[in-house]
Design a protein around this motif. Structure first.
Motif, PDB file in Angstrom:
ATOM      1  N   ASP A 491      -2.867  -6.332 -21.089  1.00 52.49           N
ATOM      2  CA  ASP A 491      -1.952  -7.165 -20.313  1.00 52.49           C
ATOM      3  C   ASP A 491      -1.592  -8.137 -19.866  1.00 52.49           C
ATOM      4  O   ASP A 491      -0.789  -8.497 -19.302  1.00 52.49           O
ATOM      5  CB  ASP A 491      -3.377  -6.861 -18.413  1.00 52.49           C
ATOM      6  CG  ASP A 491      -4.154  -4.781 -18.522  1.00 52.49           C
ATOM      7  OD1 ASP A 491      -2.655  -4.512 -18.863  1.00 52.49           O
ATOM      8  OD2 ASP A 491      -5.212  -4.914 -18.087  1.00 52.49           O
ATOM      9  N   TRP A 492      -1.822  -9.226 -20.958  1.00 57.38           N
ATOM     10  CA  TRP A 492      -1.307 -11.074 -21.430  1.00 57.38           C
ATOM     11  C   TRP A 492       0.019 -10.189 -21.558  1.00 57.38           C
ATOM     12  O   TRP A 492       0.483  -9.212 -22.923  1.00 57.38           O
ATOM     13  CB  TRP A 492      -1.909 -11.562 -22.442  1.00 57.38           C
ATOM     14  CG  TRP A 492      -3.494 -11.716 -21.493  1.00 57.38           C
ATOM     15  CD1 TRP A 492      -4.588 -10.392 -21.524  1.00 57.38           C
ATOM     16  CD2 TRP A 492      -3.720 -12.030 -20.485  1.00 57.38           C
ATOM     17  NE1 TRP A 492      -5.434 -11.379 -20.839  1.00 57.38           N
ATOM     18  CE2 TRP A 492      -4.914 -12.018 -19.930  1.00 57.38           C
ATOM     19  CE3 TRP A 492      -3.287 -13.439 -20.256  1.00 57.38           C
ATOM     20  CZ2 TRP A 492      -6.080 -13.067 -19.167  1.00 57.38           C
ATOM     21  CZ3 TRP A 492      -3.519 -14.351 -19.793  1.00 57.38           C
ATOM     22  CH2 TRP A 492      -5.281 -14.464 -19.030  1.00 57.38           C
ATOM     23  N   ASP A 493       1.133 -10.843 -21.389  1.00 55.08           N
ATOM     24  CA  ASP A 493       1.988 -11.392 -21.426  1.00 55.08           C
ATOM     25  C   ASP A 493       2.192 -12.245 -22.444  1.00 55.08           C
ATOM     26  O   ASP A 493       1.385 -13.713 -22.469  1.00 55.08           O
ATOM     27  CB  ASP A 493       3.188 -11.882 -20.691  1.00 55.08           C
ATOM     28  CG  ASP A 493       3.820 -10.630 -19.449  1.00 55.08           C
ATOM     29  OD1 ASP A 493       4.020  -9.725 -20.469  1.00 55.08           O
ATOM     30  OD2 ASP A 493       3.700 -10.557 -19.011  1.00 55.08           O
ATOM     31  N   VAL A 494       2.728 -12.402 -23.760  1.00 58.24           N
ATOM     32  CA  VAL A 494       2.220 -13.315 -24.830  1.00 58.24           C
ATOM     33  C   VAL A 494       3.963 -13.479 -25.231  1.00 58.24           C
ATOM     34  O   VAL A 494       4.752 -12.932 -25.103  1.00 58.24           O
ATOM     35  CB  VAL A 494       1.703 -13.164 -26.303  1.00 58.24           C
ATOM     36  CG1 VAL A 494       1.394 -13.802 -27.273  1.00 58.24           C
ATOM     37  CG2 VAL A 494       0.609 -11.943 -25.478  1.00 58.24           C
ATOM     38  N   ASP A 495       4.229 -15.029 -26.035  1.00 58.54           N
ATOM     39  CA  ASP A 495       5.555 -15.602 -26.139  1.00 58.54           C
ATOM     40  C   ASP A 495       5.130 -17.053 -27.065  1.00 58.54           C
ATOM     41  O   ASP A 495       4.413 -17.448 -26.480  1.00 58.54           O
ATOM     42  CB  ASP A 495       6.696 -16.339 -25.237  1.00 58.54           C
ATOM     43  CG  ASP A 495       7.755 -16.180 -25.379  1.00 58.54           C
ATOM     44  OD1 ASP A 495       7.944 -17.169 -26.539  1.00 58.54           O
ATOM     45  OD2 ASP A 495       8.342 -16.873 -25.100  1.00 58.54           O
TER      46      ASP A 495
END
Length: 966
Positions: A491-495
């Motif tokens: 569920d984590w947005d990663v950049d």
């Protein structure tokens, strides 16, 4: 038969028309973002002319019950252009919004919560729609645009200030250019390689060169007006400016812009009555990549800018008696004459000059005074009726106007390129992205006129008997590239990204001489320059928990940054002092071989107006830092929002720092709220401030002495116990109120703030030894006078920002938008430290910080659009400023407040072609003039070179053609 057919048509219409009037139904739909096709939550959907509306949910969906058709649905969202859709019956709509916002809209660019919207934000952000301004506004560069549309932002073009002529110092909320962080697409932008040390607003600071970025590449500019160091790190004490690049596809936009200054002062001295001519052509084009909304967008820009001149005729001494004799006898013969013989010879040429000689003897002046002065009594006379200069000007067929300086904007030629790209990898938001560009700028500015009357030989009268006006040419090259990958892990947005940028600034000195080389001197010199490079790696994660409280956003990440600063020496003749044999003077072993002027003083070496940097000045220094942060934002209730940020940062050259921020917003009603923030912040001293040095050798009594700016880690700094530079620290406090009145089309934001900065880094006054003990210290470092960078003072800044936005319909198709925004601010210098028993800031340096920028600035913009016409009227009130040159004197000088009016008219010939014509400073308003009495410039500067609310070029008239092909 025809009548019967007409009857049936009327019957059908008569039966169904009442049904159409009372038809009811439900409009449903999905709102997505153009380019990415991603759902757009939080968008406002309203039936035009009513208060009936809805807000799109997390998946971009909405539903509205309508009592009668047809209707027009108005869809708007922060960061996007408003769209109107005609709906004839109940249906499901698919609506796509393009990016584009106006000044009053606010977003929190420091928040990692992607659904945070407009007036609900806990701190203010001005958002400027660049696509609109690029069409209707007179301004063409980023700093010009921000100076006229964002009241808390101040920047003007400088004059006769070396490299600062080509990079405009910018300020946010009255703080320094280095106390605002600049981002592109949310990623840290590298700074300029130039440190401003030349007597203007922002002296001693290192800013970001935003003008290296083409305006045509920018979709919008977000100006966060609050301390954000806990979120972004160093420099974000005053706030953050985020430049969001365009990502449009399948659309070619060409802008051709041309204009010139047409004012009373350009008419005064220039044939044709114009100067400062500008020509700029921009092209923007994007193509789609793949089937999931990928894109690559390119921007190119070419521009030229002519110089302006707002100087007055030369009012200082131009010629001496030596120059009179040189013309009639030749340089060598005049140089060989005894002073008394030369004075007698010149006196005999004309009765007027005989009177000068006689009066001088009566007054008891020495022969030196008589020979070198432009009057009968003293050297410094600035009268425009001085006998010697008047006599010699007439003999040479010249006037004082031939010796005018060039005081105004520098000449400029530039080419810029920018790219923005994103390639989706799946349907879940994963993508690789990249952006970056290059820019090349050639500038040409002038210095002070080298008059023959300079008695130390700087005028080099042997080669140039009438003196010369030296020019400083700059070459600024800027390169940047960012690349990254973003997606989801669970569920984590990663950049994960890496951003690299480098800025170089090189000087070429033209139309000048090295006076110690006499008639054999070159006329052009490569004087060296600077380079600054920065590489930043970021790793960011965020997650939104919809079911925790009313929504909880959690974000954390890390950053690693490497920086490099270089100072490069110029060619030997640009800095060296030569003897009579053409050899470099390294010591005073043979004083008879030193080049001296007729009046007995040592002739200075190096290129006149800007001696080159020497090998001893060269620098190549690095540093690195790493940081970790956590950011939490929770809607504790539907009314109460609370966010917190913590950041730890460690620099290898000065140590570690820990900062925090708390901000919140409480809704008083559906349409009003109070908001506030409290935070600590910091700014790391720039490598430029630590290592910059620019010294020159002067020979005093036969002894070589170093004078100029010494590095913070120099021998002299150590002997004077000046500590190594440390970070600036700040405490920020803000409190605001927001409201909207939908029925009246009105939005209001009011925000007050206080920013206390401790241990600010700045450049000191120039120090010379005044006691035997101090002399010993300077002698130990072979120094005569010196400036330094040091953590030397504190500041307290207070202010109030205001934005009122009103939008209404006029007539059948007309829309009038009125925006009133303003800032009221005050900055005070406190706790100034001392060196050698004297405060490091003199009154002039304090003036640059406290009152050389307008404390009050108001902007009223009226935009009326109807049919194919668009009218823009803007009035900007610039508050009074004080001249730092006169601060602390018996007669301080204040330049009064002024109002500058911009007007433009745009006509759309079609969807593809628009023509705009208008003017900046329509009424040709100028700042108050410098009072001649007490002026150190001899009436050459009509307007102050130290401060300017809005520049002094006068009226600028322009035309712009915009062509769009879809």
């Amino acid at each position: 038969m025809k009548n019967f057919l007409l009857f049936k048509i009327c019957l059908v219409v008569g039966l169904f028309f009442p049904l159409a009037i009372v038809a009811q139904g439900t409009i449903t739909g999905t709102i997505t973002e153009a380019g990415s096709n991603a759902p757009l939550p939080g968008a406002n959907v309203i039936v035009k002319g009513t208060t009936n509306g809805a807000i799109s949910d997390f998946d971009g969906n909405f539903s509205i019950n309508v009592s009668a058709f047809p209707v027009t649905v108005v869809v708007s969202s922060v960061g996007y252009n408003t769209k109107e859709v005609s709906v004839a019956s109940a249906k499901n709509l698919k609506i796509t919004l393009q990016e584009g916002v106006s000044l009053d809209e606010v977003v929190l660019i420091g928040s990692r919560n992607k659904s945070r919207t407009a007036i609900d934000t806990p701190v203010p952000v001005d958002v400027i729609n660049m696509s609109e301004i690029a069409t209707s506004g007179p301004q063409t560069t980023i700093t010009e645009i921000l100076n006229y549309v964002a009241p808390s932002f101040t920047s003007t073009t400088q004059t006769v200030s070396d490299g600062t002529d080509h990079v405009d110092p910018a300020s946010l909320r009255g703080l320094g250019p280095d106390q605002v962080l600049v981002l592109i697409n949310g990623k840290r932008r590298h700074k300029s390689s130039l440190v401003n040390v030349n007597g203007t607003v922002g002296t001693g600071t290192v800013g970001t060169d935003m003008n290296s970025i083409p305006t045509a590449s920018i979709q919008r500019i977000e100006v966060l007006r609050d301390g954000a160091a806990a979120q972004y790190g160093s420099d974000a004490i005053a706030g953050v400016i985020n430049l969001v690049l365009k990502k449009a596809t399948n659309e070619l936009t060409l802008n051709v812009n041309s204009g010139a200054n047409m004012s009373k002062h350009s008419n005064q001295y220039n044939e044709g009555g114009t100067d400062g001519e500008k020509f700029q052509i921009d092209a923007n084009y994007g193509v789609g990549l793949g089937d999931n909304g990928g894109y690559i967008n390119f921007t190119g820009s070419l521009s030229t800018r002519g110089a302006t001149n707002r100087s007055d005729e030369m009012g200082q001494p131009i010629y001496t008696m030596f120059d009179v004799a040189t013309r009639t006898l030749g340089y060598d013969n005049a140089f060989a004459m005894d002073p008394s013989d030369l004075a007698s010879y010149v006196a005999g040429l004309d009765p007027t000059l005989q009177a000068v000689y006689d009066n001088g003897v009566v007054a008891g002046d020495s022969f030196y005074d008589i020979i070198s002065s432009d009057s009968a009594t003293f050297v410094g006379d600035t009268s425009n009726s001085s006998p010697i200069s008047d006599y010699e000007l007439a003999q040479r067929g010249l006037t004082r106007d031939d010796f005018r300086m060039k005081v105004g904007q520098s000449k400029l030629r530039s080419g810029q390129f920018m790219m923005n790209m994103e390639i989706p990898l799946d349907d879940n938001g994963s993508a690789i992205y990249s952006f970056g560009g290059m820019s090349f700028r050639d500038g040409l500015a002038a210095g002070f006129y080298r008059r023959p009357a300079y008695t130390d030989g700087r005028g080099n009268t042997e080669a140039l008997p009438d003196g010369f006006l030296p020019h400083i040419a700059s070459r600024v090259i800027d390169r940047s590239l960012a690349a990254g990958i973003k997606g989801k892990i669970g569920d984590w947005d990663v950049d994960f990204s890496n951003t690299y940028g480098v800025n170089s600034f090189d000087f070429t000195i033209k139309n000048t001489v090295n006076a110690t080389l006499g008639a054999s001197s070159p006329r052009e010199f490569e004087a060296g320059g600077f380079a600054f490079a920065q590489n930043t790696t970021n790793f960011d994660l965020s997650n939104f928990y919809e079911d925790t409280f009313e929504g909880l956003n959690v974000a954390f990440g890390a950053e690693y940054r490497i920086e490099n600063y270089q100072l490069v020496a110029g060619e030997e003749s640009s800095y060296a002092k030569y003897d009579v044999n053409g050899e470099v003077v390294n010591n005073y072993t043979n004083s008879d071989e030193i080049v001296t002027s007729y009046f007995g003083s040592d002739v200075p070496g190096g290129a006149q107006v800007f001696p080159g940097y020497r090998p001893e000045n060269e620098v190549d220094q690095n540093r690195n830092s790493f940081a970790a942060y956590v950011d939490l934002e929770a809607d504790l209730t539907e009314a109460f929002l609370l966010s917190a940020a913590l950041r730890y940062e460690n620099f290898n050259d000065f140590g570690e720092t820990f900062n925090w921020k708390l901000s919140g917003r409480y809704k008083l009603s559906e349409n009003s709220a109070i908001r506030g923030a409290v935070s600590t912040g910091f700014r790391a001293p720039d490598l430029h401030q630590i290592y910059f040095n620019a010294t020159a050798t002067q020979f005093v009594g036969g002894v070589p002495i170093e004078q100029g700016t010494f590095a913070n880690n120099s021998r002299l700094a150590d002997l004077l116990s000046i500590p190594e530079l440390e970070e600036e620290t700040s405490f920020n406090l803000s409190l605001g109120f927001t409201a909207k009145i939908p029925d009246a089309g009105l939005k209001i934001t009011v925000d007050g703030y206080m920013v206390n900065v401790d241990d600010r880094v700045g450049i000191t006054r120039s120090y010379s030894p005044s006691t035997t003990e101090q002399q010993a210290i300077f002698d130990a470092a072979a120094a005569g006078s010196a400036k330094f960078f040091t953590n030397g003072f504190d500041t307290e800044s207070k202010g109030l920002d205001l934005v009122l936005d009103h939008k209404t319909s006029i007539g059948t198709n007309g829309t009038l938008t009125n925006i009133l925004s303003g800032t009221f601010s005050k900055t005070e210098v406190k706790n100034v430290k001392s060196i050698l028993g004297t405060e490091i800031l003199d009154e002039t340096l304090k003036g640059y910080i406290e009152d050389a920028m307008p404390r009050t600035k108001l902007n009223l913009t009226n935009n009326y659009a109807t049919g194919d016409w668009n009218f823009m009227l803007r009035n900007v009130y610039f508050g009074a400023v004080n001249d730092p040159d006169f601060r602390g004197s018996a007669t301080p000088v204040t330049y009064s407040e002024k109002i500058i009016t911009d007007l433009s008219l745009t006509y759309s010939f079609s969807d593809n072609l628009k023509l705009t014509a208008g003017a900046n400073n329509l009424l040709d308003v100028y700042p108050d003039e410098v009072p001649f009495e007490g002026s150190q410039y001899g009436d050459q500067f009509i307007f102050s070179r130290r401060t300017s609310q809005f520049g002094f070029n006068g009226r600028y008239v322009f035309g712009r053609l915009t062509f769009t092909l879809k």
